[in-house]
Scaffold this motif. Structure first.
Motif, PDB file in Angstrom:
ATOM      1  N   ASN A   1       0.829  -1.212   0.000  1.00 38.54           N
ATOM      2  CA  ASN A   1       0.000   0.000   0.000  1.00 38.54           C
ATOM      3  C   ASN A   1       0.861   1.258   0.000  1.00 38.54           C
ATOM      4  OD1 ASN A   1      -2.544  -1.339   0.031  1.00 38.54           O
ATOM      5  ND2 ASN A   1      -2.354  -1.702   2.234  1.00 38.54           N
TER       6      ASN A   1
ATOM      7  N   ASP B   1     -12.873  -2.464  -1.865  1.00 33.89           N
ATOM      8  CA  ASP B   1     -13.346  -1.535  -2.885  1.00 33.89           C
ATOM      9  C   ASP B   1     -12.662  -0.177  -2.795  1.00 33.89           C
ATOM     10  OD1 ASP B   1     -15.067  -3.396  -3.962  1.00 33.89           O
ATOM     11  OD2 ASP B   1     -16.767  -2.801  -2.702  1.00 33.89           O
ATOM     12  N   ASP B   2     -11.970   0.067  -1.669  1.00 35.64           N
ATOM     13  CA  ASP B   2     -11.198   1.305  -1.518  1.00 35.64           C
ATOM     14  C   ASP B   2      -9.791   1.172  -2.091  1.00 35.64           C
ATOM     15  OD1 ASP B   2     -10.184  -0.481   0.299  1.00 35.64           O
ATOM     16  OD2 ASP B   2     -10.476   0.793   2.071  1.00 35.64           O
ATOM     17  N   ASN B   3      -9.512   0.033  -2.775  1.00 36.38           N
ATOM     18  CA  ASN B   3      -8.200  -0.231  -3.405  1.00 36.38           C
ATOM     19  C   ASN B   3      -7.085  -0.463  -2.394  1.00 36.38           C
ATOM     20  OD1 ASN B   3      -9.562   0.168  -5.800  1.00 36.38           O
ATOM     21  ND2 ASN B   3      -8.778   2.229  -6.126  1.00 36.38           N
TER      22      ASN B   3
ATOM     23  N   LYS C   1      -8.480  -3.707  -8.383  1.00 34.11           N
ATOM     24  CA  LYS C   1      -8.334  -2.867  -7.198  1.00 34.11           C
ATOM     25  C   LYS C   1      -6.912  -2.801  -6.661  1.00 34.11           C
ATOM     26  CE  LYS C   1     -11.477  -5.393  -5.037  1.00 34.11           C
ATOM     27  NZ  LYS C   1     -12.049  -6.277  -6.076  1.00 34.11           N
TER      28      LYS C   1
END
Length: 342
Positions: A240, A266-268, A288
């Motif tokens: 990340n 869904d927020d990648n 994603k």
């Protein structure tokens, strides 16, 4: 979508039966955005990526999961594909019509297993007898489980024990290699380090289900086999952070990609993951976690050709494969590579 949309004709002579020597001498077809296709070699990879990019490898290790045995006079073949617990594995069985619940199968080197249960997909649970770890038994009695499109053309031999294993292999449990990483050598990794391209590893134990044909007429009716994977917290945090800093996450192989996508929300954001995944990626899927993929060339109408078509577009991948066939790229597990950057 109709499965026949993912069909193409492949001459049998394009199927590689041995890997390139050295491994990074394999060819690599670079497909980047709308740019023309570029015919390269795997050793050119450091020049095709950017400083700060991260290559994500699967560190699973292939076990000799193919067994030939007998139940009485009947010959029984078994390919283990998913661990259930310390003594029990799920397996695809050849000549399964000669097998019933409770039968003992005798394999070489005094390895025996009980046929414990039959599953809806035709596979069996085999319970291995004795106290030794099953992996130890397999080293004595098993063979490397080469894909059927190779095993059908030649015998498995001693060279396959090293050829069908990546340099990153550490965690025992796969019955198929994460073949995109077969192209890497220590020399190539050193050059990637010098170029500022980072590496991370995760674990997905690839199952034999990866080779099963899609028998449904529509992708909506296909059921994927589950595979076990793990991404720890520290690895997820580093991935990340790299992406937040502008680096691209390049999955080395569809196995790495599927686990990364299974772990992302869904927020990648990629989160720690441990357990089974049966993710099935087809066109229309929103990616994603990854920004690119390095992968070999896949079977017609396979879930993996569907996956690369989801990443790059079906029309684009049909053109990519037509180019690869015309330019005599080598296909499948021991074949050449592609670098797909949407």
């Amino acid at each position: 979508m109709r499965v026949d949309l993912f069909d193409f004709d492949l001459p049998t002579e394009r199927i590689a039966l041995r890997p390139a020597k050295p491994r990074d001498a394999a060819r690599m077809l670079v497909v980047e955005g709308d740019a023309p296709f570029s015919d390269r070699h795997v050793r050119d990879l450091p020049q095709r990526l950017r400083k700060g990019d991260v290559l994500v490898f699967n560190d699973t290790r292939v076990i000799p999961a193919q067994l030939e045995g007998r139940r009485g006079e009947a010959r029984i073949g078994a390919t283990l594909h998913k661990r259930i617990d310390l003594r029990r594995w799920q397996a695809f069985v050849r000549n399964a019509k000669r097998l019933k619940v409770g039968d003992r199968i005798e394999f070489p080197a005094e390895v025996t297993a009980i046929a414990e249960a039959r599953h809806d997909d035709g596979s069996w649970t085999l319970a291995f007898e004795g106290d030794e770890p099953v992996e130890v038994l397999l080293e004595r009695a098993g063979r490397m489980p080469l894909p059927p499109y190779i095993a059908g053309k030649r015998e498995t031999d001693e060279a396959d024990r090293s050829d069908y294993q990546t340099m990153f292999a550490r965690e025992k449990g796969a019955v198929a290699a994460p073949t995109a990483a077969l192209h890497f050598t220590p020399e190539l990794v050193d050059r990637l380090d010098e170029a500022g391209i980072a590496r991370e590893t995760l674990t997905l134990h690839v199952g034999a289900g990866t080779f099963l044909p899609v028998k449904a007429d529509d992708t909506a009716d296909h059921k994927m086999h589950a595979e076990w994977g793990r991404i720890d917290q520290a690895t997820a945090d580093r991935l990340n952070a790299a992406r937040m800093a502008g680096g691209r996450l390049i999955a080395v192989g569809t196995t790495s990609l599927r686990l990364l996508e299974s772990a992302a929300g869904d927020d990648n954001v990629i989160r720690p993951f441990e357990g089974d995944t049966s993710i099935f990626i087809t066109p229309g899927y929103r990616f994603k976690a990854i920004d690119g993929l390095m992968t070999n060339f896949h079977l017609p109408k396979s879930t993996l050709f569907m996956l690369v078509s989801a990443l790059m577009g079906l029309e684009k991948m049909q053109a990519v494969y037509a180019h690869a066939i015309a330019e005599e790229y080598r296909f499948y597990s021991y074949g050449d590579s592609s670098l797909l950057l949407p």
